[in-house]
Structures are given as structure tokens and as C-alpha cells.
Design an enzyme around this catalytic site. Sequence first.
Site, short mmCIF file in Angstrom:
data_model
loop_
_atom_site.label_atom_id
_atom_site.label_comp_id
_atom_site.label_asym_id
_atom_site.label_seq_id
_atom_site.Cartn_x
_atom_site.Cartn_y
_atom_site.Cartn_z
N ASN A 186 40.79 45.30 35.98
CA ASN A 186 40.28 45.35 37.35
C ASN A 186 40.76 46.63 38.02
OD1 ASN A 186 42.97 44.77 38.66
ND2 ASN A 186 42.72 42.86 37.50
N ASP A 245 41.32 36.23 35.87
CA ASP A 245 41.05 34.80 35.94
C ASP A 245 40.50 34.27 34.61
OD1 ASP A 245 41.80 34.52 38.65
OD2 ASP A 245 39.87 35.32 39.27
N ASP A 299 47.21 30.12 35.58
CA ASP A 299 47.55 30.65 36.90
C ASP A 299 49.06 30.91 36.96
OD1 ASP A 299 48.29 30.81 39.70
OD2 ASP A 299 46.27 30.09 40.15
N PHE A 309 49.72 36.69 46.91
CA PHE A 309 48.79 37.66 47.50
C PHE A 309 47.36 37.17 47.25
CE2 PHE A 309 52.10 40.46 48.47
CZ PHE A 309 51.62 41.62 49.05
N LYS A 361 44.68 28.70 49.58
CA LYS A 361 45.53 29.06 48.44
C LYS A 361 46.98 28.70 48.71
CE LYS A 361 46.27 33.01 45.31
NZ LYS A 361 45.90 34.43 45.03
#
Length: 401
Positions: free
Chosen positions: A211, A280, A307, A324, A338
Site C-alpha cells: 500500500n 487486510d 488483525d 490508527f 473501531k
Amino acid sequence: MSLLTGKNILLGISGGIAAYKSAELLRLLVKQGANVRVCMTESAQAFITHLTMQALSGHPVHTQLLDPQAEMGMGHIELARWADIILIAPATANTLARLAWGMADDLLSTVCLASTATLAVAPAMNQQMWKNPATQHNIRTLKERGISVFGPAEGVQACGDTGFGRMLEPADLISELEGNCTTSTLLHGVRVLITAGPTREAIDPVRFLTNRSSGKMGYAVARAAASMGAEVMLVSGHVALECPAGVRRITTESAADMLNVTSEQAKQADLFIATAAVADYTPTEVADRKIKKNADTLHLEMKRTTDILATIKQEHPRLFTVGFAAETHDLMTYARSKLERKNIDMIAANSVAGGKAFDQATNALEVVWKHGHTSLPEMDKQQLAEALMQLIATQYNQHNK
């Protein structure tokens, strides 16, 4: 106004190839509003001339121990009394050894011995010299005496070797000096674990999915935490950033790799801050050979990764945990969701809509905890990290009470 504005800074330069960076460092110090004088060893003058440093500082450069032009010929005492901060950059292995042993056989070492100013060194040497037990012993000695050690950084060196030994870049040294000026004890002795940067999920031996995270925010948070007296462990994906001074770093590859390392390090942590941009999904299978472009389309079957944030909090429910969240829309809704879903203590959310935050020098955050919320407006990432760490430290200390 810079934290260095009005400070009397004596820039000491010893004889190493990194002395060429000292000219830029001097320019930046002057730009920050500092009053700068320069002291050069004899060997330093073989790498950069005193005339260069005189032109940039606007003051004569000090090179002699007993300078007949100085007040009463006692130039070392004059300089020692004048300085608020002494920064030696570069600090060679020889210079570090002489400081550790209290030598006073040239102007720079004598000024250091005679001054009550804050003393900082920026080591620069061959990677093997840095690893040598004698150098490491000297570094430990200097740290025990309260001398700040900035770096060194890791990378390719002038001699062709690769490893730790490069002097920090001038801009990073400015940040370290400013950090020294704002050092607090809010997190003194607290063991802080931080994840930062992207993960890489392999497709085949030469390709991976990743990413746009640069890791800049996470590294800024690590630097800010260290300036508060914390013992910082940084678990980082691959980034083009140097490890902040005083921070230990472990570089990881995939989401699974980062989870394993983080899980192990969390056993010794008091505070966990998860800034990393973790994948993810990861490919179900990794090809053992390079995939050839034989077809017009390529289909990859993906599976969910574990996770990290939720797992660490579940494994260590008493660990104060900060997450974050990078979102393109409904920032506050997703942030609170979250926070509650993962049962964490705080969350810092930022918008990434329209390319915001990624690879940028600035950012803005919405910081949320169970009974509170505050907005940190767009600012330089290092300043933002320091403001965020003030909030985190306050909540952490209240939580411990």
C-alpha cells in the site's frame, strides 16, 4: 519560532568524510535562529575548509587550543561559557574515545570538558568501527554521563560498506536537537511498542501486494515518544526512513511476520501504538516461480489476514493500546466503531480521501477515546506526532492511576 531560536550552539566538527554535511547543518541551524560558532579539529580541516564554515556562520572559526586572538588567550574557556549546546557532528570513533576518557589535548575536547552546556554527538564512521566493542563501550559511557547520541544511521557508506555508521542527515539532527529542548519525563522508563509502515504480501518470488504508507507518521511518533523518555521498540515494514535516534527497530515483511514480531515484543511493553498500514488480505497461495503473463487476466484468491491490533489487545487486555484509522469517508463513525469493536483505549483517525496523508509532509488527526475526543489540525507530521504523544501520555498516565 523554532525551539532553537536564540540558543548559543557550538558546532564541533571532527575529521571524517561526513564533515561535508556539516556545512548544510550549519546553514539549517542559522535558519532556525540559533547563534552558531564553529570549532574544528585539525583533521576536520582536511575534509572541509574553515573558510566555508566562517562564511556560513558569519563568525571566525575556532581551531586552536591556545588562541592568541581570543580573550587573554583562553579561547576554550570563553567558548565553554558561551555555549548552551555543543553538538559534535560528525563525531568520529577517535573523538568519542577521547570524550569518554576525558581527554583535553585539542580545542574541541577541552571545551567539552570545561563546559556545562548540553552535549550531543552525531557518530560517523565505518560500520565495523561502530560495531567494535571499544566504540560501543565508549558510547555506553557517554550515555551514562547524560550525553545525547544522535544516530548513527544505517546505509551505504563512502568506503562501499553497508551498515550502521552514517551520520544522520542535517534535517534529522535539527529534529533531534529540538527534541532535546522539549524532552519531558511524561513517559520516562515506559516501554512503548510501535508498528509503522506498510506490509508486503507475496504473490510470487518477485512480486508482492502493498500500500501507499510511507511510515513517516509512525516514525515521527516513535521519535516523539523517545523524546519523552520512553524506551521505544519500532516494528516497521520496509520504508525509506532512517531509524530515529534512541529507538530500536525490527524490520518485518508480511502481515503475518509483523504479527509474530509484535506479539513477541508486546510481552515486555507497557504501551502499544499501532500506526502500521497492515494488509487486510493476502494471497491464499504464493507461486514458487515467477508468474508468466500468458493470459489477458490474472485471478488471485485472497484470504483475510489476522488483525494485529485486535489480537494484541486480546492477548494483553491490560496493555494500553492506541490504534490508527485511515478512512476516505465517515471518519468519526468508523473511528468510534473501531475503538469499541477492538476494545482499544484510544484511536487516531485521519482522512486519506483525495490522496491526503500518504507521502505528505503534513497530516491532521481526530483523536478519540472512551469519554473524549479532540481534533489536531493539519500540521507538520513531527509536530503532529508530538501533540498526539502528549494526548496519549496524559491518557496513559491517568489510566495507570
